[in-house]
Design an enzyme around this catalytic site. Structure first.
Site, PDB file in Angstrom:
ATOM      1  N   CYS A 105      -6.561   2.701   6.791  1.00 61.74           N
ATOM      2  CA  CYS A 105      -7.338   1.627   7.425  1.00 61.74           C
ATOM      3  C   CYS A 105      -7.134   0.301   6.707  1.00 61.74           C
ATOM      4  O   CYS A 105      -6.797  -0.709   7.320  1.00 61.74           O
ATOM      5  CB  CYS A 105      -8.823   1.979   7.438  1.00 61.74           C
ATOM      6  SG  CYS A 105      -9.193   3.373   8.512  1.00 61.74           S
ATOM      7  N   HIS A 106      -7.377   0.303   5.386  1.00 60.95           N
ATOM      8  CA  HIS A 106      -7.289  -0.963   4.658  1.00 60.95           C
ATOM      9  C   HIS A 106      -6.488  -0.831   3.375  1.00 60.95           C
ATOM     10  O   HIS A 106      -6.617  -1.638   2.460  1.00 60.95           O
ATOM     11  CB  HIS A 106      -8.685  -1.514   4.364  1.00 60.95           C
ATOM     12  CG  HIS A 106      -9.530  -1.628   5.585  1.00 60.95           C
ATOM     13  ND1 HIS A 106     -10.391  -0.633   5.983  1.00 60.95           N
ATOM     14  CD2 HIS A 106      -9.587  -2.585   6.543  1.00 60.95           C
ATOM     15  CE1 HIS A 106     -10.966  -0.977   7.118  1.00 60.95           C
ATOM     16  NE2 HIS A 106     -10.497  -2.150   7.494  1.00 60.95           N
ATOM     17  N   GLY A 107      -5.685   0.262   3.271  1.00 60.45           N
ATOM     18  CA  GLY A 107      -4.746   0.375   2.167  1.00 60.45           C
ATOM     19  C   GLY A 107      -5.344   0.675   0.811  1.00 60.45           C
ATOM     20  O   GLY A 107      -5.009   0.027  -0.169  1.00 60.45           O
TER      21      GLY A 107
END
Lengths: 265, 432, 242
Positions: free
Chosen positions: C206-208
């Site tokens: 999703c956001h690394g």
């Protein structure tokens, strides 16, 4: 004079309620014999279940009735709930694992259903997969689910007790259907279930007599508990509520009287 | 309702609010300070009791809706799971189920109070008619609610009652299929009944608002039936009637609690603990007790359409009551003949209720026919004629006058028979 | 108002003026002083002005009457309070949900280097049978490299450091080869992918966020190491979660 009004109000309410009770739908009486008069510990406003009796009743259900009668709404964990048989958590685990049938679970990694021993969170596994299978195995008769049976029959516990001890020879001249047994407490008098209980059938370890009479009574109490598992909590809270309401009504009565004392009305 | 506020509030915040939205002064005018006849007896407390029960039903119903599943395969079990697993779920369900019964007990007492004291007469005709609408909505709500647990009586009750509409000539069949959403009572029926059962109580609340609005235009009727003449005849609603109503509410709740906690299934039917089975009809289908008189009227008429018409007419006739009763005098306290007929009507209604619970055969049917005929006779013949021929007692000049004359031991007294009912009816003439 | 017991006037008794209770108390203590005034004010507060135009003169001691009103009001308040609780409690997890609050998982079939994901309390739980290399890699990380220095292990005290031993710690014992974690990224609740990311552990797409082989956050926006639920080895092959 407020008393008179309250009294009349009370009387009017009583008339209304009692009339409603009289008018409350009576079950189809027909020729069915009213159940025997039998007393249980859970009767009355303060009655509670007899733990030993519920534990024995479970044993009768598990060893006899469970062969044909499901109990879909009851889980093994309930056997340890407060207000019930109150088996210990360890006992509940054992009872779940040793139930005569295993629990169907799945699907597993291959997509197949499999059987495994019960756990406390499981519901009692049913004897038949569906109603048709149940009828097929019982020559067309459907053994009803037992979860709420004690509330699904008028005067449930007494009816179940009477039915179980009420098998007898049919009156002279009565033709029984094929595979039917005569039981005057059963609506119609002909029941498809063979007499299920016999003396010494289920082993009691607490010295209680091992008779059909006792088995029937214990089972009836157990079925009342499965139908109404919150009975004890209900009566306990009910008592608190009643005391509270009566006290408040008393206070309000005097409050109202003082308030209105100076008004002509 | 109230326009510009005439109250002057010291508190600036209240003043600010009230000058923009006169909600505070509206409350004061319509609730707290509302001038109320000072001679109301305890039969006037049932309006408050009914409002409370509408609240109880909505709140417990909302709770049940959070846990209930409206599907034919799961409805029965989901109700039982509420009873077993949900925290205090058993309490919510028993309160809701018995609440319906006590709602009807209260509404029937409320209606008969109106009948006894002539509360339906001018200028309160519309107030009364809105009340009849409330009764109809209550009945529809209760009927659909009873279907939701999906027991045997739920299913077969729904089947029988929806089939009533098949009596309508030509369009009967299509209407019934439309109601069902199928060819029999089934999952679509359950779903729409659930949706409507959820909606109707809020409609009911709105109509109750109209009922109270219509009440507050002429103000309360009272046991003498004489209109309020001056301030001396009234007291402010608060605290006099708030406290009195509160006392009555608590006494009523004691009876209610006795059922909820000690006889929770007494007013229900055991067959409804058997899951619905479209293949097996119960030996004896009966509706809930509060529908029994109407059920008796339905079955009294040997013709299908006729029975349905008679049943609906038995409620519909109440809409015409304000014009069927021709008497100039409101209260039965001053109408000796009407009082007798009133109590006969009460007995007839109880009788019909009893007959509704019995099988429709033999003497029961004949008795139902007689009582049904009398029920309509009461409204269509007796009431119009009574107003013309009855010799009424002299009315007091005002409420205060009637109250004072009672203090001296004079005043009108009831001559009614020695029954409990007559004692209850004579209560208004005594001091309380 | 004949008896002059309500100086705050009509509005006050509906509780609309700022702190009407206090204000009235003050007004009373000036005139009457003491508990009697306070009680009276309290009763007015609850029941409004009890006097009306045609009321007779009050001949009784006010305190006794007021006590009755206060008692009635207090009992009512207690009743309302008690009656509200069931309506709140009904929304808490019910008995059937509670019964599934702990589950038992058979881990005998999980080979070294394999993972199993099970559902527990509505969330995925990763059960990883770690390789020697993974354990060694996790143990070698200096504590100073960890953005979140705490173990986040429900089986240990909250303040315990995020050493590899503490991460693979069951109730009462550490079994380094087994790592159990709630598979929910501590950033915004996505489910991380196993055996990926820059630290050979988990990676949240999703956001690394990158987690290492002990499920500790090493890089990315997630603020905390992956949470470890309460679990216990019932036997060598059976673990109870919750």
């Amino acid at each position: 004079m407020s008393q008179i009004k309250i009294a009349t109000l009370g009387l009017a309410a009583a008339v209304a309620v009692s009339s409603a009770l009289v008018a409350a739908p009576a079950f189809a009486a027909g020729e069915v014999k009213p159940p025997k008069s039998v007393h249980f510990s859970f009767e009355g406003p303060f009655g509670t279940y007899d733990r030993g009796q519920l534990q024995r009743g479970y044993k009768v259900y598990e060893q006899v009735c469970a062969a044909c009668h499901s109990m879909d709404l009851v889980a093994f964990r309930n056997l340890g709930d407060p207000g019930g048989p109150e088996f210990s958590p360890a006992e509940v685990r054992v009872l779940a694992a040793e139930f005569p049938r295993e629990v169907v679970d799945g699907p597993d990694d291959l997509g197949d259903m499999f059987e495994r021993p019960g756990k406390p969170s499981d519901y009692f596994p049913p004897p038949f997969p569906n109603q048709a299978a149940a009828r097929a195995s019982n020559s067309g008769a459907y053994p009803p689910d037992f979860s709420v049976i004690a509330k699904a029959r008028p005067n449930g516990p007494a009816y179940i007790y009477s039915l179980l001890v009420g098998y007898e020879d049919p009156p002279a001249g009565m033709e029984l259907r094929d595979g039917a047994y005569y039981n005057s407490y059963f609506p119609g008098g002909q029941i498809a279930m063979a007499p299920p209980l016999f003396d010494e059938m289920v082993e009691y370890t607490d010295g209680t007599p091992m008779t059909v009479e006792q088995y029937s009574k214990d089972l009836s109490a157990f079925l009342m508990w499965t139908a109404e598992p919150k009975l004890e909590e209900r009566k306990r809270i009910g008592f608190q509520v009643m005391v509270f309401l009566v006290v408040l009504a008393g206070l309000l009565y005097f409050t109202k009287k003082k308030l209105w004392r100076d008004v002509d009305h | 309702m109230s326009g510009q506020s005439t109250y002057h509030f010291k508190n600036p915040a209240v003043r600010w609010l009230d000058s923009r939205l006169p909600i505070i002064s509206a409350m004061k005018v319509n609730a707290l300070d509302f001038p109320t006849p000072k001679n109301l007896n305890y039969f006037w407390t049932f309006g408050g009791i009914l409002t409370l029960f509408l609240g109880i039903q909505i709140v417990t119903g909302l709770v049940l809706a959070m846990h209930y599943t409206a599907h034919v395969d799961q409805a029965f079990n989901s109700v039982e799971e509420i009873m077993r697993d949900v925290n205090y779920g058993w309490l919510m369900r028993y309160m809701h189920a018995n609440g319906a019964s006590f709602f009807f007990i209260a509404v029937y007492i409320h209606i008969f109070r109106g009948l006894y004291y002539g509360s339906y007469k001018a200028p309160r005709e519309l107030l009364w008619m809105i009340g009849v609408v409330i009764l109809l909505i209550m009945m529809a709500t209760a009927f659909m609610g009873y279907v939701l647990p999906w027991g045997q009586m739920s299913f077969w009750g729904a089947t029988v009652i929806t089939n009533l509409f098949s009596a309508i000539p030509l369009v009967g069949e299509p209407i019934v299929q439309w109601l069902w959403g199928g060819f029999a009572v089934g999952n679509p029926t359950l779903n729409r009944f659930y949706a409507l059962h959820f909606l109707l109580p809020f409609v009911l609340a709105a109509v109750v608002f109209l009922h109270i609005w219509a009440l507050h235009v002429p103000g309360n009727n009272n046991p003498t039936g004489v209109e309020v003449k001056s301030n001396k005849d009234t007291v402010p609603f608060h605290p006099y009637y708030t406290v009195k109503d509160f006392l009555a509410v608590i006494v009523f709740l004691i009876v209610y609690a006795a059922f909820v906690f000690y006889l929770p299934n007494y007013l229900g039917h055991t067959d409804n603990y058997i899951p619905a089975d479209p293949l097996v009809t119960p030996a004896h289908i009966v509706p809930e007790w509060y529908f029994l008189p109407f059920y008796a009227i339905l079955r009294a008429i040997p013709d299908k359409l006729g029975g349905v018409i008679a049943m609906f007419a038995s409620i519909g006739i109440l809409f015409l009551l304000p014009w069927l009763d021709t008497s100039k005098v409101r209260s039965a306290a001053f109408r000796p003949l009407y009082r007798q007929f009133f109590w006969i009507l009460v007995l007839v209604c109880f009788g019909l209720g009893y007959l509704g619970s019995q099988p429709a055969e033999g003497g029961y049917v004949i008795a139902s026919q007689i009582l049904t005929a009398y029920y309509f006779l009461h409204f269509l013949v007796i009431l119009p004629l009574l107003g013309l021929f009855e010799k009424t007692k002299p009315l007091p000049g005002s409420i205060s006058e009637s109250v004072l004359s009672k203090d001296k031991g004079g005043g009108p007294t009831d001559g009614g028979g020695g029954t409990v009912a007559a004692a209850a009816a004579s209560a208004p003439e005594k001091r309380g | 108002m004949q008896k002059g017991c309500d100086p705050a006037g009509g509005a006050g008794r509906f509780g609309l003026s700022p702190g009407p209770f206090v204000a009235k108390n003050k007004a009373f203590s000036r005139k009457r002083s003491g508990a009697e005034g306070a009680e009276r004010a309290f009763a007015d507060q609850y029941f409004g002005d009890l006097d009306v135009a045609h009321a007779h003169t009050d001949t009784e001691e006010p305190t006794r009457r007021d006590f009755l009103y206060i008692a009635t009001g207090a009992v009512t308040a207690v009743g309302v309070g008690a009656a509200i609780w069931p309506f709140i409690d009904q929304m808490n997890p019910d008995a059937s949900v509670q019964a599934l609050a702990s589950i038992e998982v058979d881990i005998s079939a999980i080979e070294v280097g394999q993972s199993l994901t099970v559902m527990w309390r509505g969330k995925p739980v990763f059960i990883r049978h770690r390789t020697e290399a993974e354990i060694a890699e996790a143990e070698a990380v200096p504590m100073s490299d960890l953005p979140d220095p705490l173990a986040r292990n429900a089986n240990l005290p909250e303040s315990d450091p995020a050493t590899d031993t503490n991460r693979a710690h069951a109730q009462g014992e550490a079994k380094p080869e087994w790592l159990l974690m709630i598979g929910v990224c501590t950033h915004l609740g996505c489910v991380p992918i196993g055996e990926s990311g820059e630290y050979d552990g988990w990676f949240c797409p999703c956001h690394g966020s990158h987690y290492d082989t002990a499920g500790r956050i090493r890089k990315g926006p997630a603020p905390r190491n992956l949470d470890i639920p309460e679990y216990e080895f019932v036997s060598d092959t059976l673990v109870r979660v919750g």
